[in-house]
Design a protein around this motif. Structure first.
Motif, PDB file in Angstrom:
ATOM      1  N   ALA A  29       0.832  -1.210   0.000  1.00 24.93           N
ATOM      2  CA  ALA A  29       0.000   0.000   0.000  1.00 24.93           C
ATOM      3  C   ALA A  29       0.867   1.261   0.000  1.00 24.93           C
ATOM      4  O   ALA A  29       0.442   2.315   0.483  1.00 24.93           O
ATOM      5  CB  ALA A  29      -0.934  -0.007   1.199  1.00 24.93           C
ATOM      6  N   TYR A  30       2.072   1.133  -0.555  1.00 28.28           N
ATOM      7  CA  TYR A  30       2.977   2.270  -0.742  1.00 28.28           C
ATOM      8  C   TYR A  30       3.286   2.999   0.562  1.00 28.28           C
ATOM      9  O   TYR A  30       3.350   4.222   0.620  1.00 28.28           O
ATOM     10  CB  TYR A  30       2.421   3.228  -1.797  1.00 28.28           C
ATOM     11  CG  TYR A  30       2.111   2.535  -3.109  1.00 28.28           C
ATOM     12  CD1 TYR A  30       3.066   1.748  -3.753  1.00 28.28           C
ATOM     13  CD2 TYR A  30       0.845   2.635  -3.688  1.00 28.28           C
ATOM     14  CE1 TYR A  30       2.780   1.095  -4.949  1.00 28.28           C
ATOM     15  CE2 TYR A  30       0.554   1.982  -4.892  1.00 28.28           C
ATOM     16  CZ  TYR A  30       1.524   1.211  -5.508  1.00 28.28           C
ATOM     17  OH  TYR A  30       1.240   0.561  -6.679  1.00 28.28           O
ATOM     18  N   ASN A  31       3.428   2.193   1.637  1.00 28.26           N
ATOM     19  CA  ASN A  31       3.899   2.682   2.942  1.00 28.26           C
ATOM     20  C   ASN A  31       3.009   3.761   3.561  1.00 28.26           C
ATOM     21  O   ASN A  31       3.493   4.660   4.253  1.00 28.26           O
ATOM     22  CB  ASN A  31       5.344   3.168   2.839  1.00 28.26           C
ATOM     23  CG  ASN A  31       6.300   2.040   2.508  1.00 28.26           C
ATOM     24  OD1 ASN A  31       6.310   1.001   3.178  1.00 28.26           O
ATOM     25  ND2 ASN A  31       7.077   2.197   1.446  1.00 28.26           N
ATOM     26  N   GLN A  32       1.727   3.639   3.352  1.00 31.71           N
ATOM     27  CA  GLN A  32       0.775   4.530   4.018  1.00 31.71           C
ATOM     28  C   GLN A  32       0.599   4.042   5.461  1.00 31.71           C
ATOM     29  O   GLN A  32       0.071   2.954   5.699  1.00 31.71           O
ATOM     30  CB  GLN A  32      -0.564   4.526   3.279  1.00 31.71           C
ATOM     31  CG  GLN A  32      -0.445   5.045   1.855  1.00 31.71           C
ATOM     32  CD  GLN A  32      -1.778   5.038   1.120  1.00 31.71           C
ATOM     33  OE1 GLN A  32      -2.689   5.789   1.442  1.00 31.71           O
ATOM     34  NE2 GLN A  32      -1.898   4.175   0.108  1.00 31.71           N
ATOM     35  N   LYS A  33       1.046   4.857   6.419  1.00 25.68           N
ATOM     36  CA  LYS A  33       1.133   4.419   7.818  1.00 25.68           C
ATOM     37  C   LYS A  33      -0.210   4.015   8.406  1.00 25.68           C
ATOM     38  O   LYS A  33      -0.272   3.259   9.375  1.00 25.68           O
ATOM     39  CB  LYS A  33       1.769   5.524   8.669  1.00 25.68           C
ATOM     40  CG  LYS A  33       3.225   5.760   8.362  1.00 25.68           C
ATOM     41  CD  LYS A  33       4.087   4.561   8.744  1.00 25.68           C
ATOM     42  CE  LYS A  33       4.203   4.388  10.248  1.00 25.68           C
ATOM     43  NZ  LYS A  33       5.067   3.236  10.607  1.00 25.68           N
TER      44      LYS A  33
END
Length: 205
Positions: free
Chosen positions: A65-69
């Motif tokens: 998820a493209y490093n979405q925290k």
């Protein structure tokens, strides 16, 4: 303004969550059950909900998820999947209607034939139906969550191929979106909406 309208107005996409807040299994299943009351074409109920709660699985999902925290901070991530072969559900769905005498066997056979015919067409019919109908349930899940005091965010930005591979999603199902759900640690950014005169067109362009 009635309660539903207030819930709709209050729902915003939250990106930061209280990582110590965990939604119980009972509460989560109540939200999913509410989502499944959404309408669907031919009542085929094209949706599936892959519930990601394990912390290691959320960490695995993070780069996908493209490093979405929010993926690791939220209580749960719900992957909404759409059924590309929903016509396979038709016989069972309509047999229940026959068994309860809501529908005749003849009507059932006609409908099942029509549904299978539609799914055998060339083109994007099955995929379009999967996305359309699963999205109805996804929106309903987010509204149910807000009504229950939780916050959500739909995520379309993720590597779908990697998601399918890593979470072993069967070919029958297409990933539609991810939804984070939990308690906001920070309020969502305020957003505006286009005026009604720009979005509502009557009768024809």
């Amino acid at each position: 303004m009635n309660t539903l309208f207030r819930t709709m107005e209050a729902r915003h996409s939250v990106k930061q969550y209280q990582s110590d807040v965990k939604i119980s299994k009972e509460e989560l299943e109540e939200l999913i059950r509410a989502a499944t009351t959404a309408p669907s074409a031919w009542n085929l109920q094209h949706w599936r909900f892959l519930v990601i709660e394990d912390e290691k699985k959320k960490e695995e999902l993070l780069p996908i998820a493209y490093n979405q925290k929010q993926i690791v901070e939220a209580s749960h991530v719900i992957a909404v999947l759409g059924d590309l072969e929903a016509n396979k559900e038709a016989d069972r769905v309509y047999q229940e209607a026959v068994d309860t005498k809501v529908m005749s066997k003849e009507v059932k056979e006609t409908l099942v034939g029509q549904i299978n015919g539609a799914y055998q067409r060339e083109g994007s019919f099955a995929r379009d139906a999967a996305f359309l109908n699963a999205s109805l349930a996804a929106m309903q899940f987010m509204l149910a969550a807000k009504a229950a005091g939780y916050d959500t965010c739909p995520i379309g930005g993720f590597n779908q191929k990697a998601f399918v591979e890593n979470f072993r999603v069967p070919e029958r199902f297409a990933p539609i979106m991810l939804i984070t759900v939990g308690k906001a640690a920070k309020e969502a950014y305020p957003t505006t909406r286009k005026p009604l005169k720009e979005v509502a067109i009557y009768n024809s362009f």
